[in-house]
Design a protein around this motif. Structure first.
Motif, mmCIF file in Angstrom:
data_model
loop_
_atom_site.group_PDB
_atom_site.id
_atom_site.type_symbol
_atom_site.label_atom_id
_atom_site.label_comp_id
_atom_site.label_asym_id
_atom_site.label_seq_id
_atom_site.Cartn_x
_atom_site.Cartn_y
_atom_site.Cartn_z
ATOM 1 N N THR C 180 0.766 -1.255 -0.100
ATOM 2 C CA THR C 180 -0.125 0.092 0.037
ATOM 3 C C THR C 180 0.831 1.382 0.080
ATOM 4 O O THR C 180 2.203 0.991 0.300
ATOM 5 C CB THR C 180 -0.815 -0.090 1.353
ATOM 6 N N PRO C 182 1.087 3.818 2.318
ATOM 7 C CA PRO C 182 1.980 3.910 3.483
ATOM 8 C C PRO C 182 3.226 2.987 3.557
ATOM 9 O O PRO C 182 4.429 3.428 4.069
ATOM 10 C CB PRO C 182 0.990 3.656 4.615
ATOM 11 N N GLN C 183 3.199 1.728 3.071
ATOM 12 C CA GLN C 183 4.012 0.891 3.253
ATOM 13 C C GLN C 183 5.033 1.050 2.192
ATOM 14 O O GLN C 183 6.493 0.837 2.623
ATOM 15 C CB GLN C 183 3.397 -0.637 2.730
ATOM 16 N N SER C 186 7.229 4.020 4.111
ATOM 17 C CA SER C 186 7.989 3.572 5.194
ATOM 18 C C SER C 186 8.988 2.628 5.010
ATOM 19 O O SER C 186 9.967 2.628 5.727
ATOM 20 C CB SER C 186 6.967 3.155 6.389
ATOM 21 N N GLN C 187 9.011 1.615 3.882
ATOM 22 C CA GLN C 187 9.660 0.740 3.659
ATOM 23 C C GLN C 187 10.710 1.011 2.404
ATOM 24 O O GLN C 187 11.950 0.348 2.483
ATOM 25 C CB GLN C 187 9.102 -0.768 3.365
ATOM 26 N N ALA C 188 10.216 1.807 1.680
ATOM 27 C CA ALA C 188 11.066 1.934 0.539
ATOM 28 C C ALA C 188 11.603 3.504 0.345
ATOM 29 O O ALA C 188 12.985 3.580 0.547
ATOM 30 C CB ALA C 188 10.525 1.538 -0.627
ATOM 31 N N PRO C 191 13.794 4.769 4.180
ATOM 32 C CA PRO C 191 15.100 4.144 4.150
ATOM 33 C C PRO C 191 15.942 4.417 3.292
ATOM 34 O O PRO C 191 17.128 4.777 3.493
ATOM 35 C CB PRO C 191 15.038 2.727 4.257
ATOM 36 N N SER C 192 15.510 4.706 2.007
ATOM 37 C CA SER C 192 16.485 5.124 0.944
ATOM 38 C C SER C 192 16.780 6.521 1.164
ATOM 39 O O SER C 192 18.057 6.825 0.339
ATOM 40 C CB SER C 192 16.116 4.307 -0.290
ATOM 41 N N LEU C 194 16.369 8.863 3.375
ATOM 42 C CA LEU C 194 16.510 9.744 4.734
ATOM 43 C C LEU C 194 17.754 10.462 4.986
ATOM 44 O O LEU C 194 17.655 11.545 5.155
ATOM 45 C CB LEU C 194 16.406 8.753 5.745
#
Lengths: 270, 268, 266
Positions: C180, C182-183, C186-188, C191-192, C194
């Motif tokens: 989704t 939000p996923q 937060s997951q892709a 982290p890449s 930031l």
């Protein structure tokens, strides 16, 4: 196997994150958050009062939207003055920046003390915001374009000196050595080899600086120098929102055009 | 054998007027391993991306596992996408996360709410991911950052992530184009092995003819957005190859004055 | 041989010539428009110099009773810059997610978001400050909002560019997994991107330190206001020591952010 060991060691939960992951980013973010909260307490802003006045803001924007073109002559002439000051300061600083950049770069005269002195002097000049310089120039030279150009030049020259010195230093020592071997003098090496090589970078820096100089120049009027900034601040103070709206809109349009132009030039260089 | 995928007269026009797919129809059954070959710009990549609707088609229908994907949206589209794993030329990993986290990303489609957002995976999933990583020979790297791996290892992580989805169909977009010949062989062997073991149908875009001949059960040749060849590898004659690439077989095999991309036939 | 032998290709020479002509014409037009005369600077050199030596030098410290006030005004400037940048960064991160066609769940809105940010960005911070002063009254809070607006707009653009550079590929891969929005964020994306985001944040802090000094000069509080009041009262020697203090503050902040940035990009 390692994963078996891990499973045995921690019976309940298998970790998923990287081992020996650096903690720098989380620590950094937490300290920024704490400092921000402390800052907000320190600033002691009266949020209630601020937000209670937000409807007034809508009112001001509404008034700004009622463009009043009756003083368009004044606006145009001061806008032209602002643009001219921005361009002039850019051109003068370009020349000064190349000269001082030559002194600041370590690979041209190869006198270490000279480049260190030049660099630290311009670091100081750069650290003081432009409007401060303009204010001082106003005090020294009196009202007029001279103060604006001179004040802007201080900061712009300092910026160019640093960035040109960087570009000059990125030219390999071998190239310079090869020309030295032909017996060429320092200055002729500089103008025949180093400047042509760094030219595209110089153009890029200049374009970037034009953007900044215009917006700096637009605000100079607000601290007392002339130009479009003075029109904006005085008409806002005199509740002449229509005129201020036109002036702000024009500032936006010019700044936007310079930005687009620069994006174009950057693309065509690449 | 059950049918898994069906293309019916699919057309894809890009806004700039290019017809990337021009009336493509074919069917695919469980357990098939199809290679799609064709020159650059023939629509291979577009074909693959229309299957899971990363690219929306202009006309025609795509039926995936009995469901029309073209009219799916939101939640229904996501749950249909779960059934299709995908492997990319550039691996498309999140390089700042661990290998294990990247593999677990395959489970995100099954997770709801804040667990998915914060990446709190079940122990079952983690165990499964670890055993999969072991199966692919990456166990000593499970807790390394994905950026520390070599190209072949990154692609193995990509395969693991796709398998974690428990897909019915695996799409591979030039999986070996950025790899050296020996890693390329490992990856192709792994793909063949993993998909046949788990009975996953597989479509691979390839630039290397010999690889296509060796691994696939069926080859589809694309040229200018149309299927010009669709049969078993042994039927791929020199004439058929000429028809796909629009140039003679000798030219292809020798490289000669071909462009860089076509040169890669010879590398593998 | 009447003609000189050219050293560079003909069309390149043409470009250079046009460029040079444009620059010279611009220079002349601008000089005429503003009546700017370099010679007047040079001829006024003596007066200029005596002014500097008599009025500015040597730098004088303000009265001892005022020193704590000056130092606390430096703190106000620093606090203003940091807190406004942080708040702006948090807002910009959410908005930037909707500013890229490739990432946003509503690709059609992306252009609107970016256009809005462009509008906010191209009006200088001080103009915002003046608009806000006339509606919200003078004070630190208004300086805070003015700084927020420009750094917010700047970071929206920078963050969108970072996302399009860095995370396009992994966003695509999480799409195929069935993740989704939000996923995916937060997951892709997070982290890449930031470290890239944080490095832009640091840049913005640097810019805002200068900007908050300037906003202070027109009524936003802080060290800018202190400086302005000394200049207004013709106490130039004290003003000079405040200028030195400002320079010191900016240099220290630049050094700190440089170290942090290097650490971030490791």
């Amino acid at each position: 196997m390692e994963n078996v060991i891990i499973e045995k060691k921690i019976n309940k939960k298998i970790p998923v994150k990287c081992k020996n992951k650096s903690n720098f980013i989380p620590i950094f973010m937490i300290s920024v958050a704490i400092l921000t909260i402390l800052s907000l307490f320190y600033l002691n802003i009266d949020w209630v009062k601020l937000f209670s006045r937000v409807p007034d803001m809508g009112h001001v924007f509404w008034q700004l939207g009622h463009l009043d073109f009756s003083k368009i002559d004044l606006i145009f002439s001061s806008l032209l003055e602002t643009i001219s000051i921005a361009v002039l300061s850019l051109l003068y600083s370009l020349v000064l920046g190349i000269i001082f950049g030559m002194f600041a770069a370590r690979n041209i005269f190869k006198i270490k003390a000279l480049s260190i002195f030049t660099q630290s002097f311009f670091t100081f000049l750069r650290a003081v915001p432009t409007p401060v310089w303009v204010l001082l120039m106003l005090v020294c030279l009196g009202m007029g374009p001279e103060a604006g150009v001179a004040g802007l030049c201080v900061h712009t020259t300092a910026f160019f000196t640093k960035s040109f010195a960087q570009s000059f230093e990125s030219i390999s020592d071998e190239t310079i050595e090869a020309l030295e071997a032909t017996g060429a003098g320092r200055l002729s090496i500089f103008f025949n080899a180093i400047i042509p090589t760094a030219l595209s970078q110089i153009v890029a820096w200049a374009g970037m600086r034009l953007e900044t100089n215009f917006s700096e120049c637009a605000i100079l009027g607000m601290v007392g120098a002339g130009g479009i900034g003075f029109v904006i601040s005085s008409s806002l103070k005199g509740y002449d929102y229509g005129t201020a709206g036109v002036a702000i809109l024009l500032v936006f349009i010019i700044a936007y055009l310079i930005e687009r132009m620069f994006v174009r030039i950057k693309r065509s260089i690449n | 054998m059950k049918q898994i995928l069906k293309f019916e007269n699919v057309i894809k026009r890009y806004p700039n007027g290019v017809h990337a797919l021009n009336g493509v129809s074919f069917e695919m059954k469980e357990g098939e391993f199809i290679s799609v070959i064709g020159p650059s710009g023939s629509g291979k990549s577009t074909l693959l991306r229309t299957i899971n609707k990363l690219i929306t088609i202009s006309e025609g229908t795509v039926v995936l596992d009995g469901e029309k994907i073209s009219d799916k949206k939101g939640k229904a589209l996501r749950s249909l996408r779960r059934k299709v794993g995908m492997i990319f030329q550039n691996y498309n990993l999140v390089y700042s996360l661990s290998v294990l986290q990247n593999v677990l990303h395959g489970r995100l489609g099954f997770m709801k709410g804040f667990k998915g957002i914060f990446g709190i995976y079940s122990e079952e999933d983690k165990k499964k991911a670890l055993s999969l990583i072991k199966e692919l020979g990456l166990e000593q790297f499970a807790y390394n950052r994905a950026s520390d791996l070599s190209g072949g290892q990154k692609q193995r992580v990509g395969i693991a992530r796709a398998i974690m989805q428990e897909p019915k169909l695996l799409l591979c977009d030039e999986p070996i184009a950025s790899l050296d010949p020996s890693s390329a062989k490992t990856i192709m062997d792994l793909l063949k092995d993993m998909t046949s073991k788990r009975n996953i149908a597989c479509i691979v875009n390839l630039h290397q003819l010999d690889v296509a001949m060796k691994y696939s059960t069926r080859i589809i040749g694309l040229s200018k957005g149309k299927i010009v060849f669709d049969d078993t590898p042994d039927k791929l004659t020199e004439e058929a190859i000429e028809k796909i690439y629009g140039t003679s077989y000798e030219n292809l095999m020798l490289g000669g004055e071909k462009s860089e991309k076509e040169d890669s036939f010879n590398c593998a | 041989m009447k003609k000189k032998i050219p050293l560079i290709a003909h069309d390149l020479k043409k470009i250079y010539t046009i460029f040079a002509v444009v620059v010279v014409v611009l220079f002349i037009v601008c000089t005429i428009l503003t009546n700017f005369n370099v010679m007047s600077l040079v001829s006024n050199g003596d007066a200029f110099w005596s002014f500097i030596t008599n009025d500015f030098l040597p730098p004088k410290l303000p009265k001892a009773s005022r020193i704590p006030g000056v130092l606390s005004s430096v703190l106000v400037t620093l606090a203003l810059a940091l807190s406004s940048t942080t708040i702006a960064a948090i807002l910009a991160m959410f908005v930037a997610l909707f500013g890229s066609e490739k990432v946003s769940p509503f690709p059609k809105l992306a252009k609107v978001v970016r256009g809005f940010a462009t509008f906010l960005r191209n009006i200088p911070a001080l103009v915002w400050a003046f608009i806000l002063f006339s509606s919200l009254g003078i004070g630190t809070g208004v300086g805070f909002v003015a700084l927020c607006i420009t750094s917010f707009a700047f970071m929206v653009r920078a963050f969108v560019e970072t996302m399009e550079d860095v995370s396009q590929d992994c966003v695509e891969s999480l799409l195929t997994v069935g993740g989704t929005f939000p996923q995916r964020v937060s997951q892709a994306i997070l982290p890449s991107c930031l470290s890239g985001f944080l490095s832009w944040f640091l840049y913005c802090v640097e810019v805002n330190i200068r900007a908050s000094t300037i906003v202070g000069m027109v009524g936003g509080g802080g060290v800018g206001m202190t400086l302005f009041s000394y200049i207004k009262n013709f106490q130039y020697d004290i003003a000079l020591s405040i200028i030195l203090l400002i320079a010191l503050m900016v240099i220290v902040v630049d050094q700190v952010t440089n170290i942090l940035r290097k650490e971030l990009l490791k």
